[in-house]
Design a protein around this motif. Sequence first.
Motif, PDB file in Angstrom:
ATOM      1  N   TYR A  85     -26.013 -11.024  -2.565  1.00  0.00           N
ATOM      2  CA  TYR A  85     -26.176 -12.407  -3.027  1.00  0.00           C
ATOM      3  C   TYR A  85     -27.008 -12.470  -4.299  1.00  0.00           C
ATOM      4  O   TYR A  85     -26.702 -13.254  -5.206  1.00  0.00           O
ATOM      5  CB  TYR A  85     -26.777 -13.261  -1.916  1.00  0.00           C
ATOM      6  N   ALA A  86     -28.033 -11.656  -4.387  1.00  0.00           N
ATOM      7  CA  ALA A  86     -28.809 -11.598  -5.631  1.00  0.00           C
ATOM      8  C   ALA A  86     -28.006 -10.908  -6.724  1.00  0.00           C
ATOM      9  O   ALA A  86     -27.961 -11.367  -7.867  1.00  0.00           O
ATOM     10  CB  ALA A  86     -30.130 -10.868  -5.395  1.00  0.00           C
ATOM     11  N   GLY A  87     -27.354  -9.791  -6.378  1.00  0.00           N
ATOM     12  CA  GLY A  87     -26.552  -9.074  -7.363  1.00  0.00           C
ATOM     13  C   GLY A  87     -25.418  -9.914  -7.911  1.00  0.00           C
ATOM     14  O   GLY A  87     -25.140  -9.906  -9.117  1.00  0.00           O
ATOM     15  N   SER A  88     -24.752 -10.667  -7.033  1.00  0.00           N
ATOM     16  CA  SER A  88     -23.663 -11.534  -7.465  1.00  0.00           C
ATOM     17  C   SER A  88     -24.158 -12.609  -8.417  1.00  0.00           C
ATOM     18  O   SER A  88     -23.507 -12.924  -9.422  1.00  0.00           O
ATOM     19  CB  SER A  88     -23.009 -12.185  -6.235  1.00  0.00           C
ATOM     20  N   ALA A  89     -25.317 -13.198  -8.105  1.00  0.00           N
ATOM     21  CA  ALA A  89     -25.873 -14.240  -8.978  1.00  0.00           C
ATOM     22  C   ALA A  89     -26.176 -13.684 -10.366  1.00  0.00           C
ATOM     23  O   ALA A  89     -25.895 -14.331 -11.388  1.00  0.00           O
ATOM     24  CB  ALA A  89     -27.143 -14.815  -8.344  1.00  0.00           C
ATOM     25  N   ILE A  90     -26.726 -12.462 -10.418  1.00  0.00           N
ATOM     26  CA  ILE A  90     -27.011 -11.845 -11.712  1.00  0.00           C
ATOM     27  C   ILE A  90     -25.717 -11.574 -12.459  1.00  0.00           C
ATOM     28  O   ILE A  90     -25.597 -11.861 -13.669  1.00  0.00           O
ATOM     29  CB  ILE A  90     -27.811 -10.537 -11.512  1.00  0.00           C
ATOM     30  N   GLN A  91     -24.725 -11.025 -11.783  1.00  0.00           N
ATOM     31  CA  GLN A  91     -23.453 -10.737 -12.438  1.00  0.00           C
ATOM     32  C   GLN A  91     -22.815 -12.010 -12.994  1.00  0.00           C
ATOM     33  O   GLN A  91     -22.271 -12.014 -14.109  1.00  0.00           O
ATOM     34  CB  GLN A  91     -22.498 -10.059 -11.456  1.00  0.00           C
ATOM     35  N   LEU A  92     -22.884 -13.086 -12.229  1.00  0.00           N
ATOM     36  CA  LEU A  92     -22.309 -14.350 -12.678  1.00  0.00           C
ATOM     37  C   LEU A  92     -23.034 -14.857 -13.925  1.00  0.00           C
ATOM     38  O   LEU A  92     -22.413 -15.331 -14.882  1.00  0.00           O
ATOM     39  CB  LEU A  92     -22.375 -15.385 -11.563  1.00  0.00           C
ATOM     40  N   GLU A  93     -24.349 -14.763 -13.919  1.00  0.00           N
ATOM     41  CA  GLU A  93     -25.142 -15.183 -15.075  1.00  0.00           C
ATOM     42  C   GLU A  93     -24.778 -14.359 -16.311  1.00  0.00           C
ATOM     43  O   GLU A  93     -24.653 -14.892 -17.424  1.00  0.00           O
ATOM     44  CB  GLU A  93     -26.629 -15.024 -14.749  1.00  0.00           C
ATOM     45  N   LEU A  94     -24.603 -13.065 -16.119  1.00  0.00           N
ATOM     46  CA  LEU A  94     -24.264 -12.187 -17.238  1.00  0.00           C
ATOM     47  C   LEU A  94     -22.888 -12.516 -17.809  1.00  0.00           C
ATOM     48  O   LEU A  94     -22.697 -12.554 -19.031  1.00  0.00           O
ATOM     49  CB  LEU A  94     -24.310 -10.725 -16.788  1.00  0.00           C
TER      50      LEU A  94
END
Length: 389
Positions: A85-94
């Motif tokens: 969930y944290a990794g996905s949020a970072i990927q989406l932001e990127l």
Amino acid sequence: MAAPPSSWSSTYSEAREKFRQATTPSAAYTTALALRGAPAADGTRSPLKGTEGESLTIDIAAYGNIRDPSRLLVYSSGVHGLEGYAGSAIQLELCTKVLPKLSLSPSDCVLFVHALNPFGMSWNRRWNESNVDLNRNALVLPGASKEEVVAEYRKRGTQAVYKAVYSLMNPTAIGPLDVITFYLHMLWKVLQCGFKTIFKAVLGQDTYPEGLFYGGLELEQSYVLYHQWFQEFTSGWKAVQRVVGVDLHTGLGPYGWDYLVNDTFTEDLAQTYGIPHLAVQWPGGPSKFAYTAQGSMRGFLEKMVLQRWPAATVRRITQEFGTYHHARMLRAVRAENCEWHHRSGGRRAGTVARIRERFCPAAPKWRSAVMARGVEVFEQSVRLLAMQN
């Protein structure tokens, strides 16, 4: 005016949909690798399902040069399920806010691998559909025999250690006084075996399939699918010279702080990321707490790359965001695993909520810190990619 949608998601389905909506119109390439359930009596395998009945997939998006790049940056998430969930949020932001402003070199390709363990992410587990810890599983590439895999596990020598702390790790019931009995039991094991023994036990085991940190006896389908796709996708790439991999995790270290974990020190890592965040041993420097489990995703990436391009330079790190004290983390995962396997009514809602909070805190301050550092490390990784070998 409506607020912009958040990069954070509450379910796997929501996270995947956001990732697809962000990458489909902007990426040079997208795909989804579908996971399958156990074989039926007739040998067929139906799609693996999540908590909402959704099919489970590993989604991949590629930006930049996808024809024949000489440099590759790989960003992966969700190896440990609900840590995604944290990794996905970072990927989406990127994908939505950072990459559009970034001028990639014509030599560069950037890959985002979303939710390598979609089963764990959907079901709020750290383990996959086989109760396997995928960050202990990738000891070999596809094609290795069962004997070779077991031999690799025996090399690390954790079996006797794990047996010594098995009762602490794997209760068959969680009583109302567990908050007390767990810490007393842990204190007894620390006095009996030492803290290093307990820590070594989390590095993986292949003896207890229902136990914590089970590494499995064969390469799991997430890795098999990923490897097969990687081989096909890069088949036309002649000579990749430099690869940087970042695997996103949560749950280890001080709250809100991130460690960049790597097995060995290199000058370019120190120059790029800075000493304070690097969890490695470096010449003349102090010892720092590092997660050195074998069979990790970052190691698997290096194996895949060197199989295709033996002369490539590979730099791979795990970006590990700290949440809560390690004793509280262990208590949460053992309770969840106990109820998953042994409680007739399944997991309690409170147990699921607790482990979700342990690995993805809801506090805005924590999430803001994670996002800021996620973006910063990505920008640093792009610079690392451009360094000369």
